[in-house]
Design an enzyme around this catalytic site. Sequence first.
Site, PDB file in Angstrom:
ATOM      1  CB  SER A  40      -0.970  -0.048   1.354  1.00 11.31           C
ATOM      2  OG  SER A  40      -0.376   0.260   2.173  1.00 11.31           O
ATOM      3  CE  LYS A  83      -2.806   1.979   5.011  1.00  4.43           C
ATOM      4  NZ  LYS A  83      -2.621   1.358   3.780  1.00  4.43           N
TER       5      LYS A  83
END
Length: 145
Positions: A40, A83
């Site tokens: 990700s 993230k």
Amino acid sequence: MLRDVLGKTFRFLGYTVQYGCIAHCAFEYLGGIVVCSGPSMEPTIQNSDIVFSENLSRHFYCIRKGDIVIVKSPNDPKSNICKRVIGLEGDKVCTSNPSDFLKSHSYVPKGHVWLEGDNLRNSTDSRCYGPVPYGLIRGRICFKV
């Protein structure tokens, strides 16, 4: 003889508890080493990259847009996710996927952040589970080893 052995054992246990408490405080409040897994955050952070996370920023509310953070997963509290902070409380963010023709926007509520992976096409992030409470932030990535 037994008294001597018990004395050494209790002293050893005392030092172990003391150093364990010091190590816990260091990892909880100062930072630690984290191994990131998953696609990700590619190309910024590759699968199995080792990063150093500092935890003081979250305590002093110094997280800014663009920072990469380690967060308790809203879907699975036993795991952490890595993230990028896209929006802070009050910011207007795009809540739709990159492939969507019609774009939708929303505001980040008070006490929350909006997180997205750098690899937008292969990331489960705030676009899936919504804004993340600030309290779930564990630390901010300082550098990659």
